[in-house]
Design an enzyme around this catalytic site. Structure first.
Site, short mmCIF file in Angstrom:
data_model
loop_
_atom_site.label_atom_id
_atom_site.label_comp_id
_atom_site.label_asym_id
_atom_site.label_seq_id
_atom_site.Cartn_x
_atom_site.Cartn_y
_atom_site.Cartn_z
N ASP A 87 56.13 -1.72 13.03
CA ASP A 87 54.99 -1.09 12.88
C ASP A 87 54.30 -0.38 14.05
O ASP A 87 54.99 -0.56 15.25
CB ASP A 87 53.82 -1.95 12.36
CG ASP A 87 53.11 -1.17 11.04
OD1 ASP A 87 52.99 -0.29 11.02
OD2 ASP A 87 52.58 -1.85 10.30
N ASP A 146 50.70 4.72 4.30
CA ASP A 146 50.84 3.48 3.25
C ASP A 146 50.52 4.08 1.92
O ASP A 146 49.60 4.73 1.54
CB ASP A 146 49.73 2.49 3.63
CG ASP A 146 49.93 1.82 4.93
OD1 ASP A 146 50.87 2.25 5.57
OD2 ASP A 146 49.49 0.82 5.20
C1 GLA Z 1 50.71 -0.51 8.33
C2 GLA Z 1 52.14 -0.46 7.69
C3 GLA Z 1 52.14 -1.17 6.14
C4 GLA Z 1 51.73 -2.51 6.49
C5 GLA Z 1 50.51 -2.98 7.27
C6 GLA Z 1 50.45 -4.21 7.74
O1 GLA Z 1 49.93 -0.10 7.72
O2 GLA Z 1 52.22 0.82 7.38
O3 GLA Z 1 53.26 -1.00 5.46
O4 GLA Z 1 53.04 -3.24 7.22
O5 GLA Z 1 50.54 -1.83 8.33
O6 GLA Z 1 49.27 -4.36 8.40
#
Ligand code: GLA
Length: 629
Positions: A186, A273
């Site tokens: 990430d 996301d």
């Molecule tokens: C980010 C990523 C997500 C998830 C969260 C975890 O937002 O894009 O897919 O992994 O972190 O905190």
């Protein structure tokens, strides 16, 4: 200078010297293909179902259902722990400590918990195991969680559970010691911990960067991010002598990752996301749908995990849930289930288990669908399968029903021969010649396999086989946000602030059957239904699989606002020049190029111009095709 550095850094994996001519033929395919992702990875991830509230029971519960329900046999293999597993980084030696209360099997002998029993268990079930980390010192949940419950505890240093400064140590731990097969990396640690952030000013976290700014590619240090991924990659390779590892890049389409993510790992996120809301599906879908040339066997676009099972995609919304699955399959997306499978009703399990649709996603040719019809309401997507058949999706994005005319030309099929459509949900067959009218309800995606007679005899247009075309240098020197991506009011800020702005850089990248800016390909008044649109000063790599001739009508696209600079189009076969155009300017007729490629394994297509601003000089490889004769 910055632009030059970006372009150079993007190619740095292939060409170490910064001064190298990026358009010079290399004779080799440069997109990543080392990992075990010849087709998009499939599996399950903890994030959408559980957030950081994870434990061994709920993860293994879904894993068991994957096996028992037959989904494992259909290809769902990776069981990925997302954010929330880390308790702290031990101060004495930097070793990462697992939340053993949540993963009791980690407490075997000694004081240091280990995931080895957990990964052994998954491996014994015939599955693979995935872990999560961050490019920075801290993870996304440490930046965004509203409670402290599931977050790492301890001093500032003990809460630094990300990879930054610990790449060698952590990757060795995950892969050599703990036996994982997959890592998602990430990017919040590079983005959300700048000195001005509240979390750093309050003294809770150490400042870093920011190195990445999702809203501003010009405030992002792209080479620094590439260096980190390069380091991770080398370490992964060293720690996995059998080559069975998979790197998932998660920087949400920021840092112009469109241009280079495909060179670094097996999957690369293109957007923020997903959420269980229709508007977010559109955002994530849009960030991928125009990027078919950036996905190939070994390196796929990732519009995020499936959210089937929640909100707009739950069992009361089967139309939306089916659309989600159908579209992800057409886009060659990783199929990562994000639901608690212990609680999922049969109607949704049937969606995950639709073998015909899984087969589209897993088709070995690896051609991400391209847009055959494009409007804000309706998209027609077409994907060329290894057999030569097509998959076609008719996607109603909006709230009204449509009657859609599907034409043979959308499929690049002959308009005077029968075409058979098989509905991949109902299995019903329909036959037509030339065109058929289909009714598509709001938010519905009709999905068919289509069998017909190819319009182009004895070959394929390059735009039909994007899995074999890599825009190694796509000509983008000033990455700007793509304004065509749906912007939802249901974004993270809700309706606070000034609105959801275009964010994801990549506007102007290479496109199949379209100019880089979404217009019809056209040279001196002659439109092309097939072809590749790209910017000047670009180099594409094309894998040849036995074709004997390359043909294209080339020229500066009519949409170019630069009318003074000329472009020379060159064709290379395994590094040797085999065809070249005259210098061509905007308004000049297309020049027909043909080159013999018998025995050639890699073709390179270079459009070179001196002194031009590439963004003003889109060029067209009209009807570009690989032919048997
Ligand atoms: C980010 C990523 C997500 C998830 C969260 C975890 O937002 O894009 O897919 O992994 O972190 O905190």
């Amino acid at each position: 200078m910055k632009a030059l550095l970006i372009a150079c850094a993007a190619a740095a994996l292939a060409t170490p010297a910064l001064s190298a001519d990026l358009l010079a033929p290399t004779g080799r395919w440069s997109a990543y293909s080392a990992g075990p992702a010849a087709t998009p990875p499939m599996g399950w991830s903890s994030w959408n179902a559980f957030g950081t509230n994870i434990d061994e029971t709920n993860i293994l519960g879904s894993a068991q259902r994957i096996v028992d329900s037959g989904l494992a046999a259909k290809g769902y293999r990776y069981i990925n722990i997302d954010d929330g597993w880390a308790a702290k980084r031990r101060a004495s030696d930097g070793h990462l400590i697992i939340r053993a209360d949540r993963f009791p099997s980690s407490r075997v002998g000694g004081n240091t918990p280990t995931f080895k029993p957990f990964t052994d268990r998954l491996h014994a079930m015939g599955l693979k195991a995935g872990i999560y980390s961050d490019l920075g010192r801290n993870t996304c949940s440490e930046a965004y969680s509203t409670t402290q419950d599931d977050l790492p505890k301890g001093s500032i240093a003990e809460r630094e559970v990300g990879l930054y400064g610990h790449i060698d140590q952590d990757i060795a731990l995950y892969f050599r010691d703990w036996g994982f097969d997959f890592i998602k990396v990430d990017g919040c640690g590079l983005r959300d911990y700048g000195p001005a952030s509240e979390r750093v000013r309050s003294g809770r976290f150490r400042a870093l960067g920011p190195i990445l700014d999702s809203g501003s590619v010009s405030r992002t240090d792209i080479p620094a991010i590439q260096d980190l991924f390069r380091h991770i990659n080398l370490t992964l390779k060293a720690d996995n002598p059998d080559g069975d590892y998979l790197l998932s890049l998660c920087i949400w389409g920021a840092a112009n990752v469109r241009a280079w993510g495909k060179d670094y790992g097996a999957i690369s996120r293109t957007s923020d996301d997903i959420a269980p809301a229709w508007g977010r599906l559109l955002v994530n879908y849009d960030s991928v749908v125009t990027r078919s040339l950036y996905a190939h066997p070994g390196s796929w676009n990732d519009p995020d995990m499936l959210y089937i099972g929640a909100g707009d995609f739950n069992a009361e919304h089967l139309t939306e849930a089916r659309s989600h699955f159908a579209l992800w399959a057409m886009l060659d997306a990783p199929l990562m289930i994000g639901a608690d499978l212990r609680k999922i009703p049969p109607s949704l399990m049937d969606i995950f288990g639709n073998a015909d649709i899984i087969a589209l996603d897993q088709d070995p040719a690896g051609n991400q669908a391209t847009l055959a019809y494009d409007s804000s309401d309706v998209h027609i997507l077409v994907k060329t399968l290894a057999s030569g058949d097509k998959a076609v999706a008719i996607f109603n994005r909006g709230s009204g029903a449509y009657d859609v005319d599907l034409h043979a030309f959308h499929l690049k099929f002959a308009d005077n021969a029968p075409i058979e459509l098989t509905d991949l949900w109902s299995k019903r067959e329909t036959n037509f010649i030339d065109h058929v009218r289909l009714h598509v309800r709001p938010r519905e995606t009709l999905l068919f396999r289509a069998h017909g007679t190819r319009a182009l005899k004895g070959g394929y247009y390059l735009s039909e086989i994007p899995g074999r075309v890599n825009p190694a240098v796509d000509g983008v020197t000033y990455p700007t946000p793509d304004p065509t991506i749906f912007r939802t009011a249901a974004g993270w800020a809700g309706t606070n602030g000034a609105g959801d702005r275009p964010t994801y850089a990549g506007w102007g990248g290479a496109r199949a059957d379209s100019t880089p800016y979404g217009q019809v390909l056209q040279i001196s008044g002659k439109p092309f239904r097939a072809g590749i649109g790209i910017l000047a000063n670009s180099r594409m790599e094309v894998r040849n699989d036995g074709a004997r001739q390359f043909k294209a009508d080339v020229g500066v696209d009519d949409s170019a606002t630069d009318k003074s600079h000329s472009v020379v189009f060159s064709i290379y076969g395994d590094g040797k020049l085999i065809g070249r155009s005259r210098p061509l300017k905007q308004g000049m007729p297309a020049e027909a190029l043909a080159a013999p490629i018998d025995g050639v394994r890699l073709i390179e297509l270079v459009a070179r111009s001196t002194g031009a601003q590439n963004e003003r000089l889109p060029v067209t490889w009209g009807d570009a095709a690989l032919l048997d004769q």
